[in-house]
Scaffold this active site. Structure first.
Site, PDB file in Angstrom:
ATOM      1  CG  ASP A 118      -1.926   1.117   1.203  1.00 37.48           C
ATOM      2  OD1 ASP A 118      -1.773   2.046   0.590  1.00 37.48           O
ATOM      3  OD2 ASP A 118      -3.022   0.803   1.778  1.00 37.48           O
ATOM      4  CE  LYS A 122      -6.072  11.008   1.719  1.00 37.62           C
ATOM      5  NZ  LYS A 122      -7.450  11.232   2.709  1.00 37.62           N
ATOM      6  CB  THR A 191       2.009  -9.873  -7.276  1.00 40.83           C
ATOM      7  OG1 THR A 191       1.633  -8.565  -7.733  1.00 40.83           O
ATOM      8  CG2 THR A 191       3.350  -9.989  -6.791  1.00 40.83           C
TER       9      THR A 191
END
Length: 214
Positions: A118, A122, A191
């Site tokens: 991930d 931010k 993946t």
């Protein structure tokens, strides 16, 4: 990514104790006994649905693999792939990466894979990135002197952030590719995300790094 909750996932995982390790803390420093051999142990942090880790285990029977994914509703898909792969050198664990030192002894892991983590774009979420110095400190303790981190992503910003983080941590970059699928690198196992993004024409970024112990 929004994950569909599967209330039956935990029970399904626990039906396969030969693959799913419910309490990995119990085996800290004893993973060779879990696998029944002295082969090196490689872990993937954030295994997702398990295509990579199952493929690696099948391709490299002389290495023991542990797929780590904290979301059981996702890990149950990795279980299905592990069953299909029918290998004895693969285990699955449901834990947050922050807790790795509770599960593994210092120097017990030979290699760490970070695949399509991930990006947490931010700024206030920077510390959640798996290549943040907080996590690098954990990895440094788990890896022996020759241990490596292999990192792949489609996210350029995360890759650039990681290059800087690794360099500032005084790590040695031993391999860097800005377009993996058009490079000379051999032996790549994709993946699920990698297949998806590369099919859309996005370049895949990859690096290998190790800690400078000198």
């Amino acid at each position: 990514m929004r994950v569909k909750h599967k209330p039956w996932a935990k029970d399904r995982l626990e039906e396969f104790p030969a693959i799913y390790i419910k309490n990995p803390e119990d085996f800290k420093g004893q993973w060779r006994e879990v696998f029944g051999n002295d082969n090196p142990v490689h872990i993937e942090i954030g295994s997702g649905k398990g295509q990579f880790i199952s493929g690696m285990a099948k391709a490299n029977p002389e290495i023991n693999y542990i797929g780590i994914e904290m979301i059981e509703s996702v890990l149950v898909s990795a279980l299905d792939k592990a069953i299909e792969a029918d290998v004895s050198n693969l285990r699955l664990v449901a834990r947050d990466a922050k807790l790795l030192e509770e599960c593994f002894e210092k120097g017990e892991i030979a290699q760490i894979y970070l695949n399509f983590s991930d990006p947490w774009p931010k700024k206030r979420h920077t510390k959640r990135r798996l290549t943040n110095p907080t996590f690098l400190t954990i990895y440094e303790r788990l890896l022996p002197e020759a241990g490596e981190i292999h990192f792949k992503t489609d996210n350029r910003s995360l890759f650039e952030y990681s290059l800087v983080a690794f360099s500032e941590y005084n790590m040695l970059l031993t391999f860097v590719s800005l377009d993996l699928h058009n490079s000379d690198y051999e032996g790549n196992i994709k993946t699920e995300y990698e297949e998806k993004f590369s099919a859309k024409g996005f370049p895949i970024y990859r690096l290998e790094a190790k800690f400078d112990r000198n």
